[in-house]
Motif scaffolding. Structure first.
Motif, PDB file in Angstrom:
ATOM      1  N   ARG A   1       3.420 -24.797  11.003  1.00 36.27           N
ATOM      2  CA  ARG A   1       2.523 -25.816  10.614  1.00 36.27           C
ATOM      3  C   ARG A   1       1.068 -25.543  10.836  1.00 36.27           C
ATOM      4  O   ARG A   1       0.217 -25.815  10.428  1.00 36.27           O
ATOM      5  CB  ARG A   1       2.868 -27.122  11.374  1.00 36.27           C
ATOM      6  CG  ARG A   1       1.888 -28.252  11.030  1.00 36.27           C
ATOM      7  CD  ARG A   1       2.575 -29.517  11.493  1.00 36.27           C
ATOM      8  NE  ARG A   1       2.428 -29.964  13.118  1.00 36.27           N
ATOM      9  CZ  ARG A   1       1.123 -30.303  13.316  1.00 36.27           C
ATOM     10  NH1 ARG A   1       0.101 -30.474  12.855  1.00 36.27           N
ATOM     11  NH2 ARG A   1       1.320 -30.403  14.655  1.00 36.27           N
ATOM     12  N   LEU A   2       0.825 -24.965  12.125  1.00 37.95           N
ATOM     13  CA  LEU A   2      -0.597 -24.853  12.537  1.00 37.95           C
ATOM     14  C   LEU A   2      -1.095 -23.464  12.276  1.00 37.95           C
ATOM     15  O   LEU A   2      -2.167 -23.308  12.155  1.00 37.95           O
ATOM     16  CB  LEU A   2      -0.779 -24.944  13.978  1.00 37.95           C
ATOM     17  CG  LEU A   2      -0.310 -26.136  14.691  1.00 37.95           C
ATOM     18  CD1 LEU A   2      -0.305 -26.287  16.205  1.00 37.95           C
ATOM     19  CD2 LEU A   2      -1.636 -27.368  14.176  1.00 37.95           C
ATOM     20  N   GLN A   3      -0.089 -22.493  11.699  1.00 32.47           N
ATOM     21  CA  GLN A   3      -0.296 -21.096  11.368  1.00 32.47           C
ATOM     22  C   GLN A   3      -1.248 -20.440  12.507  1.00 32.47           C
ATOM     23  O   GLN A   3      -2.017 -19.867  12.709  1.00 32.47           O
ATOM     24  CB  GLN A   3      -1.427 -20.963  10.239  1.00 32.47           C
ATOM     25  CG  GLN A   3      -0.959 -21.460   8.665  1.00 32.47           C
ATOM     26  CD  GLN A   3       0.466 -20.498   8.394  1.00 32.47           C
ATOM     27  OE1 GLN A   3       0.228 -19.373   8.271  1.00 32.47           O
ATOM     28  NE2 GLN A   3       1.592 -21.125   8.479  1.00 32.47           N
ATOM     29  N   ALA A   4      -0.708 -20.665  13.791  1.00 28.74           N
ATOM     30  CA  ALA A   4      -0.989 -20.044  15.222  1.00 28.74           C
ATOM     31  C   ALA A   4      -0.567 -18.543  15.095  1.00 28.74           C
ATOM     32  O   ALA A   4       0.308 -17.998  14.452  1.00 28.74           O
ATOM     33  CB  ALA A   4      -0.005 -20.598  16.201  1.00 28.74           C
ATOM     34  N   HIS A   5      -1.628 -17.782  15.651  1.00 24.42           N
ATOM     35  CA  HIS A   5      -1.342 -16.454  15.824  1.00 24.42           C
ATOM     36  C   HIS A   5      -1.215 -15.921  17.090  1.00 24.42           C
ATOM     37  O   HIS A   5      -0.863 -14.480  17.294  1.00 24.42           O
ATOM     38  CB  HIS A   5      -2.872 -15.868  15.348  1.00 24.42           C
ATOM     39  CG  HIS A   5      -3.241 -15.734  14.018  1.00 24.42           C
ATOM     40  ND1 HIS A   5      -4.561 -15.229  13.321  1.00 24.42           N
ATOM     41  CD2 HIS A   5      -2.598 -16.386  12.912  1.00 24.42           C
ATOM     42  CE1 HIS A   5      -4.496 -15.430  12.170  1.00 24.42           C
ATOM     43  NE2 HIS A   5      -3.514 -16.056  11.785  1.00 24.42           N
ATOM     44  N   GLU A   6      -0.778 -16.627  17.994  1.00 24.71           N
ATOM     45  CA  GLU A   6      -0.564 -16.573  19.349  1.00 24.71           C
ATOM     46  C   GLU A   6       0.037 -17.557  20.252  1.00 24.71           C
ATOM     47  O   GLU A   6      -0.287 -18.669  19.788  1.00 24.71           O
ATOM     48  CB  GLU A   6      -1.726 -15.900  20.185  1.00 24.71           C
ATOM     49  CG  GLU A   6      -1.475 -15.231  21.792  1.00 24.71           C
ATOM     50  CD  GLU A   6      -2.534 -14.788  22.368  1.00 24.71           C
ATOM     51  OE1 GLU A   6      -2.749 -14.539  23.545  1.00 24.71           O
ATOM     52  OE2 GLU A   6      -3.763 -15.095  21.546  1.00 24.71           O
TER      53      GLU A   6
ATOM     54  N   ARG B   1      -6.865 -19.732  17.472  1.00 22.67           N
ATOM     55  CA  ARG B   1      -5.570 -19.805  16.851  1.00 22.67           C
ATOM     56  C   ARG B   1      -4.416 -19.666  17.789  1.00 22.67           C
ATOM     57  O   ARG B   1      -3.331 -18.977  17.540  1.00 22.67           O
ATOM     58  CB  ARG B   1      -5.356 -19.052  15.553  1.00 22.67           C
ATOM     59  CG  ARG B   1      -6.489 -19.390  14.886  1.00 22.67           C
ATOM     60  CD  ARG B   1      -6.411 -18.659  13.248  1.00 22.67           C
ATOM     61  NE  ARG B   1      -5.366 -19.110  12.434  1.00 22.67           N
ATOM     62  CZ  ARG B   1      -5.115 -18.899  11.125  1.00 22.67           C
ATOM     63  NH1 ARG B   1      -5.891 -18.023  10.536  1.00 22.67           N
ATOM     64  NH2 ARG B   1      -4.136 -19.305  10.235  1.00 22.67           N
ATOM     65  N   VAL B   2      -4.596 -20.054  18.906  1.00 25.16           N
ATOM     66  CA  VAL B   2      -3.741 -19.766  20.240  1.00 25.16           C
ATOM     67  C   VAL B   2      -2.914 -21.425  20.374  1.00 25.16           C
ATOM     68  O   VAL B   2      -3.631 -22.387  20.486  1.00 25.16           O
ATOM     69  CB  VAL B   2      -4.251 -19.839  21.487  1.00 25.16           C
ATOM     70  CG1 VAL B   2      -3.505 -19.662  22.634  1.00 25.16           C
ATOM     71  CG2 VAL B   2      -4.890 -18.188  21.287  1.00 25.16           C
ATOM     72  N   LEU B   3      -1.507 -21.264  20.521  1.00 27.02           N
ATOM     73  CA  LEU B   3      -0.730 -22.354  20.824  1.00 27.02           C
ATOM     74  C   LEU B   3      -0.499 -22.315  22.237  1.00 27.02           C
ATOM     75  O   LEU B   3       0.076 -21.432  22.787  1.00 27.02           O
ATOM     76  CB  LEU B   3       0.353 -22.239  19.885  1.00 27.02           C
ATOM     77  CG  LEU B   3       1.457 -23.545  20.144  1.00 27.02           C
ATOM     78  CD1 LEU B   3       0.827 -24.959  19.609  1.00 27.02           C
ATOM     79  CD2 LEU B   3       2.871 -23.420  19.232  1.00 27.02           C
TER      80      LEU B   3
ATOM     81  N   SER C   1       9.038 -23.130  16.389  1.00 27.26           N
ATOM     82  CA  SER C   1       8.753 -22.297  14.918  1.00 27.26           C
ATOM     83  C   SER C   1       8.396 -23.392  14.009  1.00 27.26           C
ATOM     84  O   SER C   1       7.166 -22.792  13.497  1.00 27.26           O
ATOM     85  CB  SER C   1      10.167 -22.046  14.369  1.00 27.26           C
ATOM     86  OG  SER C   1      11.105 -20.804  15.081  1.00 27.26           O
ATOM     87  N   ALA C   2       8.481 -24.512  13.920  1.00 25.46           N
ATOM     88  CA  ALA C   2       7.909 -25.489  13.035  1.00 25.46           C
ATOM     89  C   ALA C   2       6.623 -25.848  13.422  1.00 25.46           C
ATOM     90  O   ALA C   2       5.684 -25.860  12.686  1.00 25.46           O
ATOM     91  CB  ALA C   2       8.814 -26.792  13.090  1.00 25.46           C
ATOM     92  N   LEU C   3       6.192 -25.625  14.680  1.00 24.74           N
ATOM     93  CA  LEU C   3       4.714 -26.053  15.193  1.00 24.74           C
ATOM     94  C   LEU C   3       3.956 -24.782  14.904  1.00 24.74           C
ATOM     95  O   LEU C   3       3.031 -24.795  14.437  1.00 24.74           O
ATOM     96  CB  LEU C   3       4.829 -26.260  16.453  1.00 24.74           C
ATOM     97  CG  LEU C   3       3.675 -26.642  17.245  1.00 24.74           C
ATOM     98  CD1 LEU C   3       2.952 -27.833  16.554  1.00 24.74           C
ATOM     99  CD2 LEU C   3       3.816 -26.932  18.743  1.00 24.74           C
TER     100      LEU C   3
END
Length: 220
Positions: free
Chosen positions: A70-75, A30-32, A65-67
């Protein structure tokens, strides 16, 4: 599961989602992954009298922020060149990013130092960004700024601001932001709004994907 806009890529012993917002998402952790943010670049140019648009930092943060949502990224891991220059440290974008961080205080942020970061210096502490040198080992990948081959490692990097030429009928030509995969190195497009593109030279066996801001497409 990725949306129809994202492109799922199995590569380097794991899976990444290539996102039309010019970033990549690692669903397993869950990393962007964001390359070449270049905070304060437009401000730096305006300081020298170059007439470039304002508001690019705010646009970058809105898209980020939107990304994340949308992805529910945690990091978030920034793959180098977070600040464009030392002049960016006094840019309005610094205050905008500090406010953005205050709204998400529990979101871990990491910067893998790039060449611009070495000149600009590490981000101010109030931005809440941990800073590391490349290579930054995570899972089966080596997260870097410079897309250098590292023996036995799959590298995800930035630095080149890759673009790919797409041709249409007649003399229509368009250069779009690209994800370029050659061997064990995957180069992400620059995330920043005001960064420019460099058309990549594709060789046999390379994979190239472009984004129009809405969807990611694999080029033949």
């Amino acid at each position: 599961m990725p949306t129809s806009a994202d492109l799922a890529l199995s590569w380097g012993g794991g899976q990444l989602w290539l996102c039309p917002e010019r970033a990549a998402y690692w669903p397993g952790e869950r990393v962007l992954l964001v390359a070449d943010f270049h905070l304060g670049k437009a401000h730096s140019f305006r300081r020298f009298g170059v007439p470039v648009p304002s508001g690019t930092s705010e646009a970058n943060l809105t898209r980020l922020s939107a990304l994340i949502d949308r992805l529910q990224a945690h990091e978030v891991v920034f793959l180098g060149d977070f600040l464009h220059s030392a002049r960016a440290r006094s840019a309005p974008g610094i205050n905008a990013f500090a406010a953005w961080h205050q709204a998400r205080p529990s979101l871990p942020l990491t910067l893998v130092r790039g060449n611009h970061d070495l000149r600009a210096g590490d981000p101010p502490a109030e931005l809440g960004i941990r800073v590391v040198d490349e290579p930054f080992a995570r899972g089966s990948w080596s997260l870097c700024h410079h897309p250098a081959v590292r023996e036995g490692q799959a590298v995800v990097a930035g630095h080149l601001h890759p673009g790919a030429l797409v041709t249409g009928t007649g003399f229509d030509r368009l250069c779009l932001p690209a994800f370029h995969c050659t061997g064990a190195v995957l180069v992400l497009p620059a995330f920043g709004e005001f960064t420019g593109l460099k058309a990549v030279a594709r060789e046999a066996g390379d994979q190239c994907f472009v984004t129009d801001g809405v969807q990611v497409f694999r080029l033949p």
